[in-house]
Design a protein around this motif. Structure first.
Motif, PDB file in Angstrom:
ATOM      1  N   CYS A 147       0.851  -1.190   0.000  1.00 51.07           N
ATOM      2  CA  CYS A 147       0.000   0.000   0.000  1.00 51.07           C
ATOM      3  C   CYS A 147       0.886   1.239   0.000  1.00 51.07           C
ATOM      4  N   ILE A 148       0.592   2.183  -0.877  1.00 51.22           N
ATOM      5  CA  ILE A 148       1.354   3.426  -0.957  1.00 51.22           C
ATOM      6  C   ILE A 148       0.389   4.589  -0.742  1.00 51.22           C
ATOM      7  N   SER A 149       0.652   5.385   0.283  1.00 48.63           N
ATOM      8  CA  SER A 149      -0.243   6.476   0.653  1.00 48.63           C
ATOM      9  C   SER A 149      -0.084   7.679  -0.260  1.00 48.63           C
ATOM     10  N   ASP A 150      -1.133   8.452  -0.339  1.00 50.29           N
ATOM     11  CA  ASP A 150      -1.074   9.745  -1.008  1.00 50.29           C
ATOM     12  C   ASP A 150      -0.357  10.770  -0.136  1.00 50.29           C
ATOM     13  N   GLN A 151      -0.101  10.401   1.129  1.00 56.88           N
ATOM     14  CA  GLN A 151       0.484  11.328   2.098  1.00 56.88           C
ATOM     15  C   GLN A 151       2.000  11.199   2.151  1.00 56.88           C
ATOM     16  N   ASP A 152       2.698  12.293   1.929  1.00 56.57           N
ATOM     17  CA  ASP A 152       4.141  12.301   2.144  1.00 56.57           C
ATOM     18  C   ASP A 152       4.429  12.816   3.549  1.00 56.57           C
ATOM     19  N   TRP A 153       5.700  12.752   3.953  1.00 56.35           N
ATOM     20  CA  TRP A 153       6.058  13.150   5.317  1.00 56.35           C
ATOM     21  C   TRP A 153       6.330  14.640   5.458  1.00 56.35           C
ATOM     22  N   PHE A 154       6.365  15.363   4.336  1.00 59.05           N
ATOM     23  CA  PHE A 154       6.779  16.754   4.358  1.00 59.05           C
ATOM     24  C   PHE A 154       5.865  17.628   5.234  1.00 59.05           C
ATOM     25  N   SER A 155       4.582  17.312   5.271  1.00 52.42           N
ATOM     26  CA  SER A 155       3.645  18.146   6.028  1.00 52.42           C
ATOM     27  C   SER A 155       3.289  17.550   7.392  1.00 52.42           C
ATOM     28  N   ILE A 156       3.968  16.469   7.786  1.00 54.32           N
ATOM     29  CA  ILE A 156       3.738  15.844   9.081  1.00 54.32           C
ATOM     30  C   ILE A 156       4.729  16.428  10.089  1.00 54.32           C
ATOM     31  N   GLU A 157       4.234  16.947  11.203  1.00 53.50           N
ATOM     32  CA  GLU A 157       5.113  17.634  12.161  1.00 53.50           C
ATOM     33  C   GLU A 157       6.211  16.710  12.689  1.00 53.50           C
ATOM     34  N   LYS A 158       5.847  15.489  13.062  1.00 52.99           N
ATOM     35  CA  LYS A 158       6.802  14.516  13.584  1.00 52.99           C
ATOM     36  C   LYS A 158       6.707  13.249  12.716  1.00 52.99           C
ATOM     37  N   PRO A 159       7.402  13.235  11.595  1.00 52.08           N
ATOM     38  CA  PRO A 159       7.175  12.192  10.582  1.00 52.08           C
ATOM     39  C   PRO A 159       7.406  10.768  11.053  1.00 52.08           C
ATOM     40  N   MET A 160       8.327  10.558  12.000  1.00 53.06           N
ATOM     41  CA  MET A 160       8.626   9.197  12.434  1.00 53.06           C
ATOM     42  C   MET A 160       7.822   8.782  13.657  1.00 53.06           C
ATOM     43  N   ASN A 161       6.953   9.673  14.111  1.00 51.49           N
ATOM     44  CA  ASN A 161       6.160   9.377  15.299  1.00 51.49           C
ATOM     45  C   ASN A 161       4.659   9.340  15.013  1.00 51.49           C
ATOM     46  N   VAL A 162       4.288   9.378  13.739  1.00 56.14           N
ATOM     47  CA  VAL A 162       2.876   9.384  13.377  1.00 56.14           C
ATOM     48  C   VAL A 162       2.309   7.967  13.471  1.00 56.14           C
ATOM     49  N   SER A 163       1.037   7.846  13.831  1.00 57.87           N
ATOM     50  CA  SER A 163       0.439   6.526  14.024  1.00 57.87           C
ATOM     51  C   SER A 163      -0.042   5.937  12.702  1.00 57.87           C
ATOM     52  N   ALA A 164      -0.112   4.609  12.654  1.00 60.36           N
ATOM     53  CA  ALA A 164      -0.623   3.922  11.479  1.00 60.36           C
ATOM     54  C   ALA A 164      -2.063   4.334  11.197  1.00 60.36           C
ATOM     55  N   GLU A 165      -2.843   4.504  12.239  1.00 59.62           N
ATOM     56  CA  GLU A 165      -4.248   4.878  12.072  1.00 59.62           C
ATOM     57  C   GLU A 165      -4.375   6.233  11.383  1.00 59.62           C
ATOM     58  N   ASP A 166      -3.519   7.180  11.753  1.00 62.30           N
ATOM     59  CA  ASP A 166      -3.581   8.509  11.133  1.00 62.30           C
ATOM     60  C   ASP A 166      -3.190   8.446   9.659  1.00 62.30           C
ATOM     61  N   ILE A 167      -2.161   7.694   9.333  1.00 65.93           N
ATOM     62  CA  ILE A 167      -1.719   7.604   7.943  1.00 65.93           C
ATOM     63  C   ILE A 167      -2.780   6.923   7.079  1.00 65.93           C
ATOM     64  N   LYS A 168      -3.422   5.925   7.620  1.00 70.27           N
ATOM     65  CA  LYS A 168      -4.398   5.165   6.826  1.00 70.27           C
ATOM     66  C   LYS A 168      -5.697   5.927   6.610  1.00 70.27           C
ATOM     67  N   LYS A 169      -5.828   7.117   7.189  1.00 71.09           N
ATOM     68  CA  LYS A 169      -6.983   7.961   6.922  1.00 71.09           C
ATOM     69  C   LYS A 169      -6.892   8.619   5.546  1.00 71.09           C
ATOM     70  N   TYR A 170      -5.661   8.736   5.024  1.00 70.70           N
ATOM     71  CA  TYR A 170      -5.469   9.356   3.718  1.00 70.70           C
ATOM     72  C   TYR A 170      -5.717   8.326   2.611  1.00 70.70           C
ATOM     73  N   PRO A 171      -6.042   8.793   1.403  1.00 72.13           N
ATOM     74  CA  PRO A 171      -6.178   7.853   0.285  1.00 72.13           C
ATOM     75  C   PRO A 171      -4.868   7.103   0.053  1.00 72.13           C
ATOM     76  N   TYR A 172      -4.981   5.868  -0.387  1.00 66.71           N
ATOM     77  CA  TYR A 172      -3.786   5.080  -0.682  1.00 66.71           C
ATOM     78  C   TYR A 172      -4.065   4.091  -1.793  1.00 66.71           C
ATOM     79  N   GLU A 173      -2.987   3.675  -2.413  1.00 70.85           N
ATOM     80  CA  GLU A 173      -3.029   2.746  -3.546  1.00 70.85           C
ATOM     81  C   GLU A 173      -2.648   1.357  -3.063  1.00 70.85           C
TER      82      GLU A 173
END
Length: 218
Positions: free
Chosen positions: A137-163
């Motif tokens: 699965c590849i998300s539409d979300q990149d890490w550039f706009s995430i305040e703490k890119p390595m500390n974000v939860s799986a649940e938050d990332i999976k809210k974005y569209p993904y392939e």
């Protein structure tokens, strides 16, 4: 959920002969599933391959006409079986990945991106026998706009569209693994083996996080 524009930049096929070489990597022949970087990941300079697998990686890249000149090449193996998965993540430079995994990662925004990102991630699928689940699965979300890119939860990332991509043996996919969050869905049954390749600037091999941070100060 599928995106209108694929994050898969290129698709190719791995020659059967090279697939067989990669399946003989110690990671697989030991038949021990490990999460220790030293046991599953490998690094070599573009002009100094040392092992049979290193040389096979170079042969593969040459056949793909991929320019790896001047790079430190990282390749690693994955083996997922029933119940295993890989959570959402980005492929940052391995020094940062190892030393800063549990730190507040907001500081990564102060570092030059080319120093922490591989220009491409190449995924080679070696075995998908009788596999159910295990999709990439590849998300539409990149890490550039995430305040703490390595500390974000799986649940938050999976809210974005993904392939979602279901691999087959010998498939080769190119995608921006250092930019977009990606993960592997749980394997419900079967045997999933793959090899992935990233490319780093050579001078990072002996650098520490503090050296990288110091270099980013204006």
């Amino acid at each position: 959920m599928s995106l209108g524009t694929s994050k898969i930049i290129k698709r190719s096929r791995l020659r059967q002969e090279l697939r067989e070489v990669f399946l003989q990597a110690p990671f697989f022949t030991r038949k021990v599933i490990s999460f220790n970087l030293d046991e599953y990941s490998n690094f070599f300079s573009w002009d100094n391959p040392k092992t049979e697998i290193d040389r096979a990686v170079i042969q593969f890249l040459n056949e793909e006409s991929y320019d790896y000149t001047g790079k430190e090449i990282e390749y690693w193996f994955q083996h997922q079986t029933n119940g295993m998965q890989l959570p959402p993540h980005c492929d940052y430079n391995y020094i940062i990945r190892n030393e800063a995994a549990n730190r507040d990662s907001s500081w990564i925004h102060t570092v030059e991106r080319e120093r922490v990102m591989s220009p491409i991630t190449i995924a080679c699928y070696l075995n998908t026998d009788n596999i159910e689940g295990g999709e990439l699965c590849i998300s539409d979300q990149d890490w550039f706009s995430i305040e703490k890119p390595m500390n974000v939860s799986a649940e938050d990332i999976k809210k974005y569209p993904y392939e979602v991509y279901k691999p087959e043996a010998c498939d080769v996919l190119y995608f921006e693994g250092s930019k977009y969050y990606h993960w592997i869905n749980p394997v419900l049954s079967g045997d999933r083996k793959s090899m992935l390749i990233n490319f780093w600037t050579k001078d990072l091999q002996n650098e520490s996080i503090m050296a990288i941070l110091a270099s980013s100060v204006k």
